[in-house]
Motif scaffolding. Structure first.
Motif, PDB file in Angstrom:
ATOM      1  N   ASP A 209      50.835 100.894  46.599  1.00 13.77           N
ATOM      2  CA  ASP A 209      51.141  99.771  46.426  1.00 13.77           C
ATOM      3  C   ASP A 209      49.881  98.799  46.765  1.00 13.77           C
ATOM      4  OD1 ASP A 209      51.102  99.602  49.189  1.00 13.77           O
ATOM      5  OD2 ASP A 209      53.505  99.264  49.293  1.00 13.77           O
TER       6      ASP A 209
ATOM      7  N   ARG B 158      51.338  89.550  42.334  1.00 12.94           N
ATOM      8  CA  ARG B 158      50.419  90.238  42.169  1.00 12.94           C
ATOM      9  C   ARG B 158      50.662  91.421  41.191  1.00 12.94           C
ATOM     10  NH1 ARG B 158      48.894  93.362  46.838  1.00 12.94           N
ATOM     11  NH2 ARG B 158      50.240  94.774  45.813  1.00 12.94           N
ATOM     12  N   ASP B 159      51.700  92.117  41.527  1.00 11.09           N
ATOM     13  CA  ASP B 159      52.049  93.141  40.770  1.00 11.09           C
ATOM     14  C   ASP B 159      52.710  92.778  39.319  1.00 11.09           C
ATOM     15  OD1 ASP B 159      51.743  94.917  42.864  1.00 11.09           O
ATOM     16  OD2 ASP B 159      53.929  94.866  43.500  1.00 11.09           O
TER      17      ASP B 159
END
Length: 194
Positions: free
Chosen positions: A43, A190-191
């Motif tokens: 992550d 961001r993901d």
């Protein structure tokens, strides 16, 4: 007037100490010794959870200890600098959490500050921290979900704290938790963009 100057000096010192402690990139240093950078895998969070996911709990244990110690040491520094003003110790923990999130020693690419928060609160509010740790243990034993247990322990903390500490201290705890919430929101954005 002198008292105000002393408070300003203590506050400035506490914030500086907290930020420098928080900026020590424990996960990055530990992971480099294991041949990877946690900011580039999983992550991409340079914290305990990502290192645990990549290399297992034993390999990640020093990250856990180091990140908790950053918050605890910052709180301790704030108390030493001005033990009569709990706000200075909270400011030191906030600075450590910001340092963890935006570390000067790691290109400002840091983690979510959860364990730094935990370490700070263990010093600033040990009774509530013990109750939150008990809730964590009970949920983990019942669910075997570390993520769920961590959420119960961290987010249940102010609910326990309000039972025996001032509303101002509980509000300060909420402000610290806001740093954690901001970091999770930034990671979610961001993901989505990735």
């Amino acid at each position: 007037m002198l008292l105000g100057a002393i408070d300003a000096v203590a506050l400035s010192a506490a914030v500086a100490i907290g930020y420098v402690l928080g900026s020590i990139p424990v996960a990055v240093l530990i992971a480099r010794g294991q041949g990877f950078d946690p900011r580039d895998v999983g992550d991409r969070n340079p914290g305990y959870w990502n290192v645990k996911e990549q290399r297992g709990g034993q390999a990640a244990l020093p990250v856990f200890v180091g990140d908790v110690c950053k918050g605890a040491l910052a709180a301790g520094a704030g108390i030493v600098l001005d033990g009569s003003t709990w706000g200075i110790a909270y400011a030191a923990v906030a600075a450590a959490m910001i340092g963890h999130a935006f570390p000067v020693f790691a290109d400002f690419r840091g983690g979510r500050s959860v364990l730094t928060f935990v370490g700070g609160m263990a010093v600033l509010s040990p009774v509530a921290a013990a109750a939150a740790a008990a809730a964590f243990a009970i949920v983990w034993a019942g669910s075997r979900s570390l993520a769920l247990a961590a959420r119960v322990g961290v987010f249940g903390f102010p609910l326990v704290q309000i039972g025996f500490e001032s509303k101002e201290r509980v509000a300060a705890t909420g402000a610290l938790m806001g740093i954690v919430g901001l970091r999770f929101a930034q990671a979610a954005v961001r993901d989505r963009q990735a």
